[in-house]
Design a protein around this motif. Sequence first.
Motif, PDB file in Angstrom:
ATOM      1  N   VAL A   1       0.853  -1.274   0.137  1.00  0.00           N
ATOM      2  CA  VAL A   1      -0.032  -0.174   0.137  1.00  0.00           C
ATOM      3  C   VAL A   1       0.754   1.146  -0.086  1.00  0.00           C
ATOM      4  CG1 VAL A   1      -1.641   1.310   1.392  1.00  0.00           C
ATOM      5  CG2 VAL A   1      -2.064  -0.946   1.014  1.00  0.00           C
ATOM      6  N   LYS A   2       1.945   1.065   0.637  1.00  0.00           N
ATOM      7  CA  LYS A   2       2.924   2.492   0.808  1.00  0.00           C
ATOM      8  C   LYS A   2       3.320   2.563  -0.657  1.00  0.00           C
ATOM      9  CE  LYS A   2       4.027   1.952   5.732  1.00  0.00           C
ATOM     10  NZ  LYS A   2       5.050   1.120   6.711  1.00  0.00           N
ATOM     11  N   VAL A   3       3.940   1.552  -1.301  1.00  0.00           N
ATOM     12  CA  VAL A   3       4.444   1.908  -2.739  1.00  0.00           C
ATOM     13  C   VAL A   3       3.455   2.124  -3.455  1.00  0.00           C
ATOM     14  CG1 VAL A   3       5.490   0.550  -4.654  1.00  0.00           C
ATOM     15  CG2 VAL A   3       6.181  -0.018  -2.346  1.00  0.00           C
ATOM     16  N   ARG A   4       2.216   1.651  -3.405  1.00  0.00           N
ATOM     17  CA  ARG A   4       1.188   2.142  -4.345  1.00  0.00           C
ATOM     18  C   ARG A   4       0.884   3.668  -4.313  1.00  0.00           C
ATOM     19  NH1 ARG A   4      -4.875  -0.340  -3.458  1.00  0.00           N
ATOM     20  NH2 ARG A   4      -6.157   0.992  -4.389  1.00  0.00           N
ATOM     21  N   ASN A   5       0.920   4.170  -3.004  1.00  0.00           N
ATOM     22  CA  ASN A   5       0.762   5.576  -2.484  1.00  0.00           C
ATOM     23  C   ASN A   5       1.873   6.440  -2.997  1.00  0.00           C
ATOM     24  OD1 ASN A   5      -1.858   4.875  -1.522  1.00  0.00           O
ATOM     25  ND2 ASN A   5      -1.031   4.893   0.828  1.00  0.00           N
ATOM     26  N   ASN A   6       2.999   5.858  -2.745  1.00  0.00           N
ATOM     27  CA  ASN A   6       3.922   6.795  -3.075  1.00  0.00           C
ATOM     28  C   ASN A   6       4.865   6.809  -4.780  1.00  0.00           C
ATOM     29  OD1 ASN A   6       4.973   8.340  -0.357  1.00  0.00           O
ATOM     30  ND2 ASN A   6       4.561   6.393   0.089  1.00  0.00           N
ATOM     31  N   ALA A   7       4.710   5.450  -5.277  1.00  0.00           N
ATOM     32  CA  ALA A   7       5.139   5.317  -6.459  1.00  0.00           C
ATOM     33  C   ALA A   7       4.095   6.101  -7.330  1.00  0.00           C
ATOM     34  CB  ALA A   7       5.129   3.862  -6.819  1.00  0.00           C
ATOM     35  N   GLY A   8       2.818   5.939  -7.075  1.00  0.00           N
ATOM     36  CA  GLY A   8       1.634   6.549  -7.779  1.00  0.00           C
ATOM     37  C   GLY A   8       2.088   8.286  -7.690  1.00  0.00           C
ATOM     38  N   GLY A   9       2.411   8.531  -6.480  1.00  0.00           N
ATOM     39  CA  GLY A   9       2.413   9.913  -6.191  1.00  0.00           C
ATOM     40  C   GLY A   9       3.690  10.558  -6.963  1.00  0.00           C
ATOM     41  N   VAL A  10       4.762   9.713  -7.315  1.00  0.00           N
ATOM     42  CA  VAL A  10       5.755  10.064  -8.094  1.00  0.00           C
ATOM     43  C   VAL A  10       5.411  10.282  -9.534  1.00  0.00           C
ATOM     44  CG1 VAL A  10       8.271   9.394  -8.727  1.00  0.00           C
ATOM     45  CG2 VAL A  10       7.653   9.598  -6.393  1.00  0.00           C
ATOM     46  N   TYR A  11       4.761   9.101  -9.893  1.00  0.00           N
ATOM     47  CA  TYR A  11       4.495   9.121 -11.503  1.00  0.00           C
ATOM     48  C   TYR A  11       3.653  10.269 -11.583  1.00  0.00           C
ATOM     49  CZ  TYR A  11       2.778   7.324 -15.857  1.00  0.00           C
ATOM     50  OH  TYR A  11       2.146   7.372 -17.059  1.00  0.00           O
ATOM     51  N   ASN A  12       2.452  10.233 -10.915  1.00  0.00           N
ATOM     52  CA  ASN A  12       1.422  11.192 -11.400  1.00  0.00           C
ATOM     53  C   ASN A  12       1.908  12.637 -11.356  1.00  0.00           C
ATOM     54  OD1 ASN A  12      -0.283   8.904 -11.299  1.00  0.00           O
ATOM     55  ND2 ASN A  12      -0.979   9.139  -9.283  1.00  0.00           N
ATOM     56  N   HIS A  13       2.680  13.062 -10.302  1.00  0.00           N
ATOM     57  CA  HIS A  13       3.421  14.323 -10.447  1.00  0.00           C
ATOM     58  C   HIS A  13       4.235  14.549 -11.561  1.00  0.00           C
ATOM     59  CE1 HIS A  13       1.443  14.400  -6.378  1.00  0.00           C
ATOM     60  NE2 HIS A  13       1.095  15.685  -6.711  1.00  0.00           N
ATOM     61  N   ASN A  14       5.063  13.538 -11.926  1.00  0.00           N
ATOM     62  CA  ASN A  14       5.842  13.814 -13.108  1.00  0.00           C
ATOM     63  C   ASN A  14       5.025  14.003 -14.145  1.00  0.00           C
ATOM     64  OD1 ASN A  14       8.101  12.838 -11.497  1.00  0.00           O
ATOM     65  ND2 ASN A  14       8.353  10.876 -12.534  1.00  0.00           N
ATOM     66  N   LEU A  15       3.924  13.228 -14.460  1.00  0.00           N
ATOM     67  CA  LEU A  15       3.208  13.738 -15.403  1.00  0.00           C
ATOM     68  C   LEU A  15       2.519  15.004 -15.486  1.00  0.00           C
ATOM     69  CD1 LEU A  15       2.074  12.488 -18.173  1.00  0.00           C
ATOM     70  CD2 LEU A  15       0.497  11.518 -16.994  1.00  0.00           C
ATOM     71  N   TYR A  16       1.976  15.370 -14.335  1.00  0.00           N
ATOM     72  CA  TYR A  16       1.349  16.800 -14.214  1.00  0.00           C
ATOM     73  C   TYR A  16       2.037  17.880 -14.450  1.00  0.00           C
ATOM     74  CZ  TYR A  16      -1.047  20.144 -11.056  1.00  0.00           C
ATOM     75  OH  TYR A  16      -1.672  21.338 -10.466  1.00  0.00           O
ATOM     76  N   TRP A  17       3.510  17.895 -14.043  1.00  0.00           N
ATOM     77  CA  TRP A  17       4.158  18.854 -14.457  1.00  0.00           C
ATOM     78  C   TRP A  17       4.398  19.182 -15.842  1.00  0.00           C
ATOM     79  CZ3 TRP A  17       3.435  21.559 -10.448  1.00  0.00           C
ATOM     80  CH2 TRP A  17       3.500  21.043  -9.141  1.00  0.00           C
TER      81      TRP A  17
END
Length: 196
Positions: free
Chosen positions: A66-82
């Motif tokens: 669950v921690k990886v899901r949240n934090n890997a998602g957080g990294v990937y999603n924000h990379n794309l967002y910017w």
Amino acid sequence: MFTLPPLPYPTNALEPYLDTQTLEIHFGKHHATYLKNLNDLLPEKSDADLIPVLQHLDDLPQDIRVKVRNNAGGVYNHNLYWQCMSPKSKSPSPRLLSSIESGFGTLDAFKEKFSQAALTHFGSGWAWLVKGTKGLEIVTTPNQDSPVSTGLTPILGLDVWEHAYYLKYQNRRVEYIQAWWNVVNWDYVSSLLADR
Ligand code: MN
């Protein structure tokens, strides 16, 4: 080690639509924290592993899944967002426009439907334009869940966590969404449609 890609523009570049202080905190604190947490969880992996990790969360040990899901998602999603934003917003490529028109009728109709999805998503999460099996689709995800984890390919992502807009827009998510369309990096979104 996963790394934090630099912002593709200065933190004041998206003014007046997205304010400097929000970008400084959102990129420099929120995004950076997801990255630090991910490196603590998976110190042996690196940037090239990010999408495979998100695609195969079930392969991870249960105590960190669950921690990886949240934090890997957080990294990937924000990379794309910017990357999906730019101070020089242009227009969709002819191919992207044609795909949008096939899926949604017109560009304005797409924007309206996407905005509604982003506005009505309850709580923290994201609105996405994704490549699915039947063309382009609009989906939303809660928290930092990424469409990558369900086999979709996101080409445009809008962060609707309050940290993305609260300093400037307080509770007025609708104003943030309307402002955000002014800084969508259509060149980048068009390139993702072509590439992926
Ligand atoms: Mn965010």
